[in-house]
Design a protein around this motif. Structure first.
Motif, PDB file in Angstrom:
ATOM      1  N   ILE A  60       0.807  -1.231   0.000  1.00 29.05           N
ATOM      2  CA  ILE A  60       0.000   0.000   0.000  1.00 29.05           C
ATOM      3  C   ILE A  60       0.839   1.279   0.000  1.00 29.05           C
ATOM      4  O   ILE A  60       0.291   2.375  -0.124  1.00 29.05           O
ATOM      5  CB  ILE A  60      -1.012   0.033   1.176  1.00 29.05           C
ATOM      6  CG1 ILE A  60      -0.298   0.138   2.537  1.00 29.05           C
ATOM      7  CG2 ILE A  60      -1.936  -1.182   1.122  1.00 29.05           C
ATOM      8  CD1 ILE A  60      -1.259   0.365   3.716  1.00 29.05           C
ATOM      9  N   ALA A 192      -5.112  -5.453   1.621  1.00 30.18           N
ATOM     10  CA  ALA A 192      -4.864  -4.401   0.628  1.00 30.18           C
ATOM     11  C   ALA A 192      -6.032  -4.278  -0.342  1.00 30.18           C
ATOM     12  O   ALA A 192      -6.460  -3.164  -0.695  1.00 30.18           O
ATOM     13  CB  ALA A 192      -3.568  -4.681  -0.127  1.00 30.18           C
ATOM     14  N   ILE A 201      -6.979   3.461  -0.433  1.00 33.37           N
ATOM     15  CA  ILE A 201      -5.763   3.562  -1.260  1.00 33.37           C
ATOM     16  C   ILE A 201      -6.148   3.555  -2.739  1.00 33.37           C
ATOM     17  O   ILE A 201      -7.250   3.189  -3.087  1.00 33.37           O
ATOM     18  CB  ILE A 201      -4.769   2.405  -0.975  1.00 33.37           C
ATOM     19  CG1 ILE A 201      -5.432   1.039  -1.183  1.00 33.37           C
ATOM     20  CG2 ILE A 201      -4.188   2.518   0.401  1.00 33.37           C
ATOM     21  CD1 ILE A 201      -4.465  -0.114  -1.155  1.00 33.37           C
TER      22      ILE A 201
END
Length: 201
Positions: A60, A192, A201
């Protein structure tokens, strides 16, 4: 007009139900992420640079602080969380706790209440929270039901399947309750992916 409003409301409800995890604010480039938990966060069964927090940091591109204590039960985690939050001032807390309560057959309701208290504490410190469900031991392990209940109650992005899949695959675990390096990599990838879906993200 009333029918149109009802139809619109129904569409909003359906979109919310099908729209993936609850949304998170985007993590700034200098954000600190606190991975908090027990041996699963510590990385027991693999080298320190192969733990899920270490792998997640690489995925990330944000600093991920690993704060895992092997053998810790949720009551001890709750006592420890305040100082960890104060020390790291995270924008995001990834909470993966309660597994030792399940292993020791401690009271599920108490474990759930401890996790709720951790969530509330993190919120008062301004941190967003992602919850990871830990499987109950057994032949067909699946995450204890209280994890999903807490995620729904606090509208948290929730990863409830990754550890179950890892811990039922001998190629991905170091012992009955811990992943190996490949397993931790899978967990990091799942987290993630969840952060991406949630918009962090």
């Amino acid at each position: 007009m009333m029918i149109a409003r009802r139809a619109l409301l129904l569409l909003v409800v359906l979109a919310t139900a099908c729209g993936g995890p609850p949304k998170l604010p985007r993590l700034s480039q200098d954000a600190v992420v606190l991975a908090f938990g027990d041996s699963l966060t510590f990385g027991t069964g693999a080298n320190p640079n192969e733990s899920y927090p270490a792998r997640l940091e690489a995925l990330i591109g944000r600093k991920v602080v690993a704060s895992g204590v092997p053998g810790e039960v949720s009551a001890a985690g709750l006592s420890r969380l305040s100082s960890a939050l104060e020390e790291t001032k995270p924008q995001l807390l990834i909470l993966c706790h309660g597994g030792n309560d399940l292993l020791r057959k401690l009271d599920d309701a108490q474990a759930a209440n401890n996790l709720r208290a951790m969530v509330r504490l993190a919120k008062t410190q301004g941190a967003q929270i992602v919850l990871i469900g830990v499987p109950k031991p057994g032949l067909l392990p699946s995450a204890a039901g209280f994890y999903e209940d807490i995620a729904k109650e606090f509208k948290l992005p929730y990863e409830g399947a990754a550890l179950r899949k890892i811990l039922t695959d001998n190629a991905l675990k170091s012992d009955l309750v811990h992943p190996n390096a490949a397993g931790y990599a899978r967990l990091a990838e799942a987290v993630a992916a969840l952060l991406k879906k949630a918009g962090a993200i």
